[in-house]
Design a protein around this motif. Structure first.
Motif, PDB file in Angstrom:
ATOM      1  N   ARG A   1     -33.093 139.806  40.463  1.00 14.51           N
ATOM      2  CA  ARG A   1     -34.013 138.970  39.977  1.00 14.51           C
ATOM      3  C   ARG A   1     -34.055 139.222  38.466  1.00 14.51           C
ATOM      4  N   MET A   2     -33.076 138.335  37.825  1.00 12.62           N
ATOM      5  CA  MET A   2     -32.831 138.786  36.346  1.00 12.62           C
ATOM      6  C   MET A   2     -33.427 137.595  35.242  1.00 12.62           C
ATOM      7  N   ASP A   3     -34.444 136.859  35.820  1.00 12.99           N
ATOM      8  CA  ASP A   3     -35.287 136.304  34.791  1.00 12.99           C
ATOM      9  C   ASP A   3     -35.825 136.844  33.701  1.00 12.99           C
ATOM     10  N   TYR A   4     -36.134 138.103  33.771  1.00 14.88           N
ATOM     11  CA  TYR A   4     -36.502 139.030  32.920  1.00 14.88           C
ATOM     12  C   TYR A   4     -36.439 140.587  33.252  1.00 14.88           C
ATOM     13  N   LEU A   5     -36.614 141.394  32.279  1.00 15.01           N
ATOM     14  CA  LEU A   5     -36.927 142.712  32.618  1.00 15.01           C
ATOM     15  C   LEU A   5     -38.355 143.345  32.780  1.00 15.01           C
ATOM     16  N   GLN A   6     -38.611 144.005  33.769  1.00 16.29           N
ATOM     17  CA  GLN A   6     -39.703 144.417  33.842  1.00 16.29           C
ATOM     18  C   GLN A   6     -40.080 145.831  33.761  1.00 16.29           C
ATOM     19  N   PHE A   7     -41.140 146.205  32.809  1.00 27.74           N
ATOM     20  CA  PHE A   7     -41.666 147.767  32.555  1.00 27.74           C
ATOM     21  C   PHE A   7     -42.920 147.885  32.777  1.00 27.74           C
ATOM     22  N   SER A   8     -43.406 148.809  33.482  1.00 24.67           N
ATOM     23  CA  SER A   8     -44.923 149.195  33.685  1.00 24.67           C
ATOM     24  C   SER A   8     -45.269 150.301  32.836  1.00 24.67           C
ATOM     25  N   VAL A   9     -46.470 150.140  31.915  1.00 23.87           N
ATOM     26  CA  VAL A   9     -46.845 151.394  31.050  1.00 23.87           C
ATOM     27  C   VAL A   9     -48.029 151.835  31.577  1.00 23.87           C
ATOM     28  N   MET A  10     -48.184 153.227  31.506  1.00 24.10           N
ATOM     29  CA  MET A  10     -49.601 153.509  31.471  1.00 24.10           C
ATOM     30  C   MET A  10     -50.021 154.101  30.093  1.00 24.10           C
ATOM     31  N   ARG A  11     -50.947 153.651  29.737  1.00 26.34           N
ATOM     32  CA  ARG A  11     -51.661 154.236  28.438  1.00 26.34           C
ATOM     33  C   ARG A  11     -51.822 155.728  28.527  1.00 26.34           C
ATOM     34  N   THR A  12     -51.072 156.505  27.572  1.00 20.53           N
ATOM     35  CA  THR A  12     -51.290 157.989  27.688  1.00 20.53           C
ATOM     36  C   THR A  12     -50.899 158.512  26.364  1.00 20.53           C
ATOM     37  N   GLY A  13     -50.699 157.753  25.322  1.00 21.17           N
ATOM     38  CA  GLY A  13     -50.617 158.183  23.978  1.00 21.17           C
ATOM     39  C   GLY A  13     -50.172 157.317  22.815  1.00 21.17           C
ATOM     40  N   GLU A  14     -49.825 157.723  21.766  1.00 21.05           N
ATOM     41  CA  GLU A  14     -49.563 156.659  20.562  1.00 21.05           C
ATOM     42  C   GLU A  14     -48.778 155.564  20.885  1.00 21.05           C
ATOM     43  N   VAL A  15     -47.427 155.725  21.684  1.00 23.30           N
ATOM     44  CA  VAL A  15     -46.639 154.531  21.701  1.00 23.30           C
ATOM     45  C   VAL A  15     -47.062 153.778  22.895  1.00 23.30           C
ATOM     46  N   THR A  16     -47.486 154.226  23.945  1.00 22.12           N
ATOM     47  CA  THR A  16     -48.119 153.498  24.768  1.00 22.12           C
ATOM     48  C   THR A  16     -49.430 152.493  24.509  1.00 22.12           C
ATOM     49  N   GLU A  17     -50.081 153.243  23.575  1.00 27.63           N
ATOM     50  CA  GLU A  17     -51.107 152.451  23.128  1.00 27.63           C
ATOM     51  C   GLU A  17     -51.017 151.464  22.411  1.00 27.63           C
ATOM     52  N   ALA A  18     -49.976 151.522  21.517  1.00 24.13           N
ATOM     53  CA  ALA A  18     -49.303 150.300  20.551  1.00 24.13           C
ATOM     54  C   ALA A  18     -48.864 149.272  21.615  1.00 24.13           C
ATOM     55  N   LEU A  19     -47.997 149.703  22.865  1.00 22.04           N
ATOM     56  CA  LEU A  19     -47.542 148.779  23.628  1.00 22.04           C
ATOM     57  C   LEU A  19     -48.578 147.861  24.169  1.00 22.04           C
ATOM     58  N   HIS A  20     -49.741 148.508  24.491  1.00 24.56           N
ATOM     59  CA  HIS A  20     -51.016 147.947  25.230  1.00 24.56           C
ATOM     60  C   HIS A  20     -51.690 146.918  24.483  1.00 24.56           C
ATOM     61  N   GLY A  21     -51.165 147.075  23.222  1.00 22.36           N
ATOM     62  CA  GLY A  21     -51.931 146.025  22.104  1.00 22.36           C
ATOM     63  C   GLY A  21     -51.128 144.768  22.042  1.00 22.36           C
ATOM     64  N   LEU A  22     -49.934 144.865  22.574  1.00 20.57           N
ATOM     65  CA  LEU A  22     -48.882 143.674  22.414  1.00 20.57           C
ATOM     66  C   LEU A  22     -49.237 142.470  23.448  1.00 20.57           C
ATOM     67  N   ARG A  23     -48.627 141.434  23.214  1.00 18.88           N
ATOM     68  CA  ARG A  23     -49.019 140.016  23.925  1.00 18.88           C
ATOM     69  C   ARG A  23     -47.626 139.365  23.960  1.00 18.88           C
ATOM     70  N   ALA A  24     -47.793 138.415  24.878  1.00 22.46           N
ATOM     71  CA  ALA A  24     -46.540 137.549  24.906  1.00 22.46           C
ATOM     72  C   ALA A  24     -46.169 136.968  23.649  1.00 22.46           C
ATOM     73  N   GLY A  25     -44.913 136.967  23.586  1.00 23.24           N
ATOM     74  CA  GLY A  25     -44.406 136.311  22.075  1.00 23.24           C
ATOM     75  C   GLY A  25     -44.120 137.549  21.094  1.00 23.24           C
ATOM     76  N   ASP A  26     -44.763 138.606  21.239  1.00 24.42           N
ATOM     77  CA  ASP A  26     -44.421 139.909  20.613  1.00 24.42           C
ATOM     78  C   ASP A  26     -43.140 140.481  20.882  1.00 24.42           C
ATOM     79  N   LYS A  27     -42.753 141.047  19.765  1.00 29.19           N
ATOM     80  CA  LYS A  27     -41.219 141.721  19.737  1.00 29.19           C
ATOM     81  C   LYS A  27     -41.020 143.164  20.125  1.00 29.19           C
ATOM     82  N   VAL A  28     -40.294 143.651  20.896  1.00 28.06           N
ATOM     83  CA  VAL A  28     -39.998 144.940  21.117  1.00 28.06           C
ATOM     84  C   VAL A  28     -38.614 145.415  21.049  1.00 28.06           C
ATOM     85  N   GLY A  29     -38.346 146.761  21.184  1.00 32.22           N
ATOM     86  CA  GLY A  29     -36.849 147.096  20.939  1.00 32.22           C
ATOM     87  C   GLY A  29     -36.495 147.783  22.438  1.00 32.22           C
ATOM     88  N   LEU A  30     -35.095 147.687  22.898  1.00 35.92           N
ATOM     89  CA  LEU A  30     -34.900 147.969  24.319  1.00 35.92           C
ATOM     90  C   LEU A  30     -33.669 148.648  24.344  1.00 35.92           C
TER      91      LEU A  30
END
Length: 277
Positions: free
Chosen positions: A69-98
Motif C-alpha cells: 500500500r504505497m499511497d504514503y509511508l507511515q511512521f508512528s512516533v512516541m514522544r520521548t525527547g527533543e526530536v520526537t517533541e518537535a515532530l509531535h508539533g508538526l501538522r499536515a503540509g509540514d516538511k520533514v526529511g527522510l
C-alpha cells in the motif's frame, strides 16, 4: 529493493496526515516530494527510516505501512525527547526529511506456509503492523495468523481504528491491558501470561514479537515454554539505532550493528550476542 541515492542525505518529504494514536504517540503519513522517487521507493516489512525534524535533528522509526500500500509511508512516533517533541508539533503540509529504507527485514519467504503468531506491546506493534498487513494482503501465502496485542490501558493501544480490518482480513486478534478499565471488554493481564493462556501451537509456526525489552524477555520465555525454538522466535531492536548506516557505533551489540545486521533478529542470533537486550 530500491534504495534512495544517498543514505546520508535526507530526502524532502511532506506530511499529508497526522493521526493521534495515544496520549503520547502520533502517526505521520508522508510522501516524498520527488514524485518519481516516491513511485520507485521500495522496502520490506521491518525496515526503518531516519526522519528529520528540521532544526531539531533526526531519529529512527520503523516504516509501519506495508509495501503493498504505497499511497504514503507511515511512521508512528512516541514522544520521548527533543526530536520526537518537535515532530509531535508538526501538522499536515509540514516538511520533514527522510533517509530510508535502512536495515534488514522480516523473513517473509521463511514465513510462507507457516502459522504466524504476532505478539506486540504498546508502540512495539508498529513494525508488527507492517508485517501483519503485508500478510493479510497476501493471505493465501500463510497459515493461521494469531495476533496478541497489549498495553498498559485501552488508551495506550495504537491502531484501534483498524482492528476490524485485521480480524476481517483473516487474523485471530486478542487484546489485553494490564489492569481492569471501565468499559473494557477484552482480556486483562500481562502479555506473557495471556500468551501462555492462549497457548498457540508451535508446530509449523513462527512467533514474531516486539515491545518493551522487559516484555520481550518474558514473552520469549513464554514462547519457549510453549515449544517455540530459538530459530522460530523473531524480534526487532530498531529502537537502538542512531545513524542508521553503521558509522556512529551507538547501536552495536558485540560485533553486530543493529542498523546494518538488524534490526530484525531471531532469538537464536541474539543469544550469540552479549546480553544487552
Amino acid at each position: 529493493m530500491t534504495e534512495l541515492p544517498n543514505p546520508y542525505l535526507p530526502e524532502p518529504a511532506t506530511i499529508i496526515e497526522v493521526l493521534d494514536e495515544t496520549p503520547n504517540i502520533k502517526t505521520f503519513r508522508v510522501v516524498l516530494d520527488d514524485e518519481q522517487k516516491m513511485r520507485d521507493f521500495s522496502f520490506d516489512p521491518g525496515q526503518v527510516g531516519q526522519m528529520t525534524a528540521y532544526g531539531a535533528g533526526e531519529a529512527t522509526f520503523v516504516i509501519n505501512s506495508p509495501s503493498t500500500r504505497m499511497d504514503y509511508l507511515q511512521f508512528s512516533v512516541m514522544r520521548t525527547g527533543e526530536v520526537t517533541e518537535a515532530l509531535h508539533g508538526l501538522r499536515a503540509g509540514d516538511k520533514v526529511g527522510l533517509r530510508a529504507p535502512l536495515g534488514n527485514s522480516f523473513p517473509l519467504a521463511a514465513l510462507k506456509g507457516k502459522d504466524v503468531v504476532i505478539v506486540g506491546g504498546g508502540i512495539g506493534m508498529a513494525p508488527l503492523r507492517t508485517l501483519l498487513l503485508t500478510m493479510l494482503d497476501n493471505r493465501a501465502d500463510y497459515g493461521s495468523i494469531t495476533v496478541l496485542y497489549g498495553a498498559r490501558s485501552p488508551e495506550d493501544l495504537s491502531y484501534r481504528y483498524e482492528f476490524d480490518e485485521w480480524t476481517g482480513g483473516g487474523a485471530d486478534l486478542t487484546l489485553t491491558v494490564d489492569a481492569e478499565a471501565s468499559g473494557w471488554e477484552h482480556r486483562v493481564g500481562l502479555i506473557p501470561h495471556v500468551l501462555k493462556d492462549l497457548a498457540p501451537s508451535a508446530s509449523n509456526a513462527v512467533a514474531v514479537t516486539c515491545g518493551p525489552p522487559i516484555m520481550i524477555k518474558f514473552t520469549v520465555q513464554a514462547l519457549e515454554e510453549l515449544g517455540f525454538t530459538d530459530e522460530a522466535i523473531i524480534t526487532t531492536l530498531e529502537r537502538r539505532m542512531k545513524c542508521g548506516v553503521g558509522l556512529c557505533g551507538r547501536c552495536n551489540i558485540g560485533p553486530k550493528y543493529v542498523c546494518v545486521d538488524g534490526p530484525v533478529f531471531t532469538w537464536a542470533e541474539l543469544k550469540e550476542l552479549p546480553a544487552e537486550l
